[in-house]
Design an enzyme around this catalytic site. Sequence first.
Site, mmCIF file in Angstrom:
data_model
loop_
_atom_site.group_PDB
_atom_site.id
_atom_site.type_symbol
_atom_site.label_atom_id
_atom_site.label_comp_id
_atom_site.label_asym_id
_atom_site.label_seq_id
_atom_site.Cartn_x
_atom_site.Cartn_y
_atom_site.Cartn_z
ATOM 1 N N VAL A 1 58.673 5.019 6.502
ATOM 2 C CA VAL A 1 58.630 5.476 5.112
ATOM 3 C C VAL A 1 59.898 6.219 4.692
ATOM 4 O O VAL A 1 60.114 6.454 3.496
ATOM 5 C CB VAL A 1 57.392 6.355 4.841
ATOM 6 C CG1 VAL A 1 56.118 5.533 4.987
ATOM 7 C CG2 VAL A 1 57.367 7.590 5.726
ATOM 8 N N ASN B 1 49.930 7.535 2.630
ATOM 9 C CA ASN B 1 49.119 8.216 3.631
ATOM 10 C C ASN B 1 49.904 8.624 4.876
ATOM 11 O O ASN B 1 49.518 9.563 5.565
ATOM 12 C CB ASN B 1 47.950 7.305 4.032
ATOM 13 C CG ASN B 1 47.244 7.789 5.275
ATOM 14 O OD1 ASN B 1 46.618 8.850 5.283
ATOM 15 N ND2 ASN B 1 47.350 7.015 6.357
ATOM 16 N N SER C 1 46.575 17.471 1.831
ATOM 17 C CA SER C 1 45.845 18.155 2.899
ATOM 18 C C SER C 1 45.221 19.420 2.330
ATOM 19 O O SER C 1 45.659 19.943 1.295
ATOM 20 C CB SER C 1 46.816 18.519 4.020
ATOM 21 O OG SER C 1 46.263 19.458 4.917
ATOM 22 N N TYR D 1 54.635 22.006 7.699
ATOM 23 C CA TYR D 1 53.643 20.991 7.341
ATOM 24 C C TYR D 1 52.968 21.365 6.024
ATOM 25 O O TYR D 1 52.843 20.547 5.105
ATOM 26 C CB TYR D 1 52.603 20.873 8.459
ATOM 27 C CG TYR D 1 51.442 19.976 8.133
ATOM 28 C CD1 TYR D 1 51.533 18.597 8.307
ATOM 29 C CD2 TYR D 1 50.237 20.503 7.646
ATOM 30 C CE1 TYR D 1 50.458 17.771 8.005
ATOM 31 C CE2 TYR D 1 49.162 19.682 7.352
ATOM 32 C CZ TYR D 1 49.282 18.314 7.534
ATOM 33 O OH TYR D 1 48.222 17.502 7.225
ATOM 34 N N ALA E 1 54.026 23.328 3.677
ATOM 35 C CA ALA E 1 54.973 23.247 2.563
ATOM 36 C C ALA E 1 55.142 21.811 2.077
ATOM 37 O O ALA E 1 55.226 21.551 0.870
ATOM 38 C CB ALA E 1 56.321 23.825 2.981
ATOM 39 N N LYS F 1 52.908 19.483 2.208
ATOM 40 C CA LYS F 1 51.695 19.067 1.517
ATOM 41 C C LYS F 1 51.592 19.723 0.142
ATOM 42 O O LYS F 1 51.058 19.128 -0.806
ATOM 43 C CB LYS F 1 50.467 19.372 2.374
ATOM 44 C CG LYS F 1 50.426 18.563 3.667
ATOM 45 C CD LYS F 1 50.478 17.058 3.405
ATOM 46 C CE LYS F 1 50.366 16.234 4.666
ATOM 47 N NZ LYS F 1 50.360 14.773 4.394
ATOM 48 N N ILE G 1 40.585 16.412 10.164
ATOM 49 C CA ILE G 1 40.065 15.099 10.506
ATOM 50 C C ILE G 1 40.511 14.790 11.929
ATOM 51 O O ILE G 1 41.694 14.898 12.248
ATOM 52 C CB ILE G 1 40.616 14.012 9.553
ATOM 53 C CG1 ILE G 1 40.557 14.485 8.088
ATOM 54 C CG2 ILE G 1 39.874 12.710 9.752
ATOM 55 C CD1 ILE G 1 39.180 14.754 7.558
#
Length: 267
Positions: free
Chosen positions: A66, A92, A144, A157, A159, A161, A190
Amino acid sequence: MTMGEVPVGERRAIFITGGGSGIGRAIAILFAGRDWQVGLGDVDARGMAETAALLPGGAMTWVLDVCDRPAWARVLGDFVQKAGRLDVLVNNAGIATGGALASMSESDIDRVIAINFTGVVNGARAGHAFLKATPGSVLLNVASASAIWGSPGLSVYSATKFAVRGLTEALDGEWTADGIKVASLMPGFIDTPLLRVNVSGSNRTARDGVVAGGFEFTPVERVAEAAWDAVHGDRLHTPVGPTAKRLTFAARWLPGKLRRQMKARRR
């Protein structure tokens, strides 16, 4: 084509990044089971093949990083040429590398930002023209619960999201004139391969931290159902699972208490 089949181009089409496992796989299974054409992009070719084998009619798959902008344009162009349309693009793909900011390596910091946020921006830009050409289309970004309140020990992480959340809100207004709906999912914890990666600078995984903290896991199938509802509803952000819903409530109504709890947990 057999009797009763809908011709390619008339069946709705969804492209999902991170489709080799976890949330991406669960979304693919649900939408394929409801007669959607499915395209998958992931760096994990074997995982995508396993996902495709679970779907009625299989899936179209592309190895996709990506962070690679030219690859995004090539892959989506190929998918739309084969499927005839792009109704939903699901951003995703992501990684859950965590750890305290001061202990994270520079390479880990750069990688989390590149995959979790820049990759989402790349997908949105590459998908815009195809989504605009499909009436009723949707860009669905997977954020998230860490985008509801900053998570100590997952600072970078979290930041990224929050950035995905901000991008979603901005594009919701920006793309309305193009007829594109934009929404996000905010899942809690999850139990997917994403959580089984070691926390930067330690021998513990992110999953270990969830268990030690006494948090619950939300079934991945529930996230897929939330994705279906987000695509067909009008909600901008959808918290998924008990943790995400509790954080949403506390962030709105009890921010002082939530802040104290976060600090106490770190002590």
